[in-house]
Motif scaffolding. Structure first.
Motif, short mmCIF file in Angstrom:
data_model
loop_
_atom_site.label_atom_id
_atom_site.label_comp_id
_atom_site.label_asym_id
_atom_site.label_seq_id
_atom_site.Cartn_x
_atom_site.Cartn_y
_atom_site.Cartn_z
N MET A 5 -1.70 2.88 6.94
CA MET A 5 -1.73 2.83 5.55
C MET A 5 -0.67 3.75 5.01
O MET A 5 0.12 3.30 4.39
CB MET A 5 -3.19 3.09 4.96
CG MET A 5 -3.15 2.86 3.47
SD MET A 5 -4.46 3.89 2.86
CE MET A 5 -3.91 5.55 3.04
N TRP A 6 -0.77 4.94 5.36
CA TRP A 6 0.27 5.97 4.89
C TRP A 6 1.79 5.45 5.29
O TRP A 6 2.64 5.78 4.58
CB TRP A 6 -0.09 7.58 5.24
CG TRP A 6 -1.14 7.99 4.50
CD1 TRP A 6 -2.63 7.97 4.89
CD2 TRP A 6 -1.24 8.28 3.03
NE1 TRP A 6 -3.02 8.54 3.90
CE2 TRP A 6 -2.19 8.65 2.73
CE3 TRP A 6 -0.08 8.43 2.15
CZ2 TRP A 6 -2.79 9.21 1.49
CZ3 TRP A 6 -0.47 8.95 0.87
CH2 TRP A 6 -1.74 9.11 0.65
N ASP A 36 2.78 2.51 5.91
CA ASP A 36 3.09 1.54 4.85
C ASP A 36 3.44 1.80 3.46
O ASP A 36 4.13 1.29 2.97
CB ASP A 36 1.95 0.42 4.79
CG ASP A 36 1.77 -0.35 5.97
OD1 ASP A 36 2.64 -0.28 7.03
OD2 ASP A 36 0.81 -0.65 6.43
N ARG A 37 3.18 3.15 3.00
CA ARG A 37 3.20 3.45 1.76
C ARG A 37 4.48 4.35 1.68
O ARG A 37 4.97 5.19 0.85
CB ARG A 37 2.19 4.28 1.17
CG ARG A 37 0.97 3.54 0.86
CD ARG A 37 -0.20 4.40 0.37
NE ARG A 37 -1.32 3.25 0.15
CZ ARG A 37 -2.57 3.82 -0.61
NH1 ARG A 37 -2.62 5.01 -0.88
NH2 ARG A 37 -3.40 2.88 -0.73
N GLY A 38 5.05 4.45 2.81
CA GLY A 38 6.40 5.14 2.91
C GLY A 38 6.65 6.59 3.63
O GLY A 38 7.67 7.13 3.57
N LYS A 39 5.35 7.03 4.15
CA LYS A 39 5.38 8.15 4.84
C LYS A 39 5.96 8.26 6.15
O LYS A 39 5.69 7.29 6.90
CB LYS A 39 3.98 8.91 4.83
CG LYS A 39 3.34 9.38 3.54
CD LYS A 39 4.06 10.51 3.00
CE LYS A 39 3.50 11.03 1.51
NZ LYS A 39 4.22 11.82 0.95
#
Length: 135
Positions: free
Chosen positions: A13-14, A16-19
């Motif tokens: 998830m992180w 996918d959020r750009g991390k």
């Protein structure tokens, strides 16, 4: 097994959020608690690097490109955007399926009124609280 899946879901998830993978760490009290995570990260194709307690002091930031796996002690002083602290309630007498997924009891349980034992248990619990603060 449930905790491992939940942590991998969080890492994805992180991501996918750009991390970047290198901005994420999975920490435990003991390196032995990370074996399942290493296996599943490898199976999922997620790059990781294991940090050992005996490694030299870490730089202020982890190397980018890989999820860091290590003990809380091994990364003391390190900064990371996403930190998953795992196996805090691990009980070696239970199967993986019977392990609690999350949570951590910090309450002292005395040994039938044995004050010396109660003091020892409380000291161990306080050390865990300090380690969690470090993480």
């Amino acid at each position: 097994a449930l905790e491992v899946r939940l942590v991998l879901d969080q890492l994805r998830m992180w991501r996918d959020r750009g991390k970047a993978w290198g901005e994420m760490s999975v920490l435990a009290l003991s390196s032995g608690h990370l074996t399942d995570f290493m296996d599943e990260l490898k199976n999922a194709g997620i790059p990781y690097a294991e940090r050992k307690d005996k490694d030299p002091p870490p730089p202020p930031h982890p190397p980018y490109g890989r999820v860091t796996l290590g003990t809380i002690h091994s990364v003391k002083g390190w900064e990371c955007d996403v930190v998953c602290v795992v196996r805090l309630n691990y009980d070696s007498t239970k199967t993986d399926e019977a392990q609690p997924a999350f949570g951590w009891s910090i309450f002292c349980r005395s040994g039938g009124g044995d004050l010396a034992l109660a003091d020892k248990v409380q000291a161990q619990q306080l050390e865990k609280v300090r380690l969690l603060y470090t993480a």
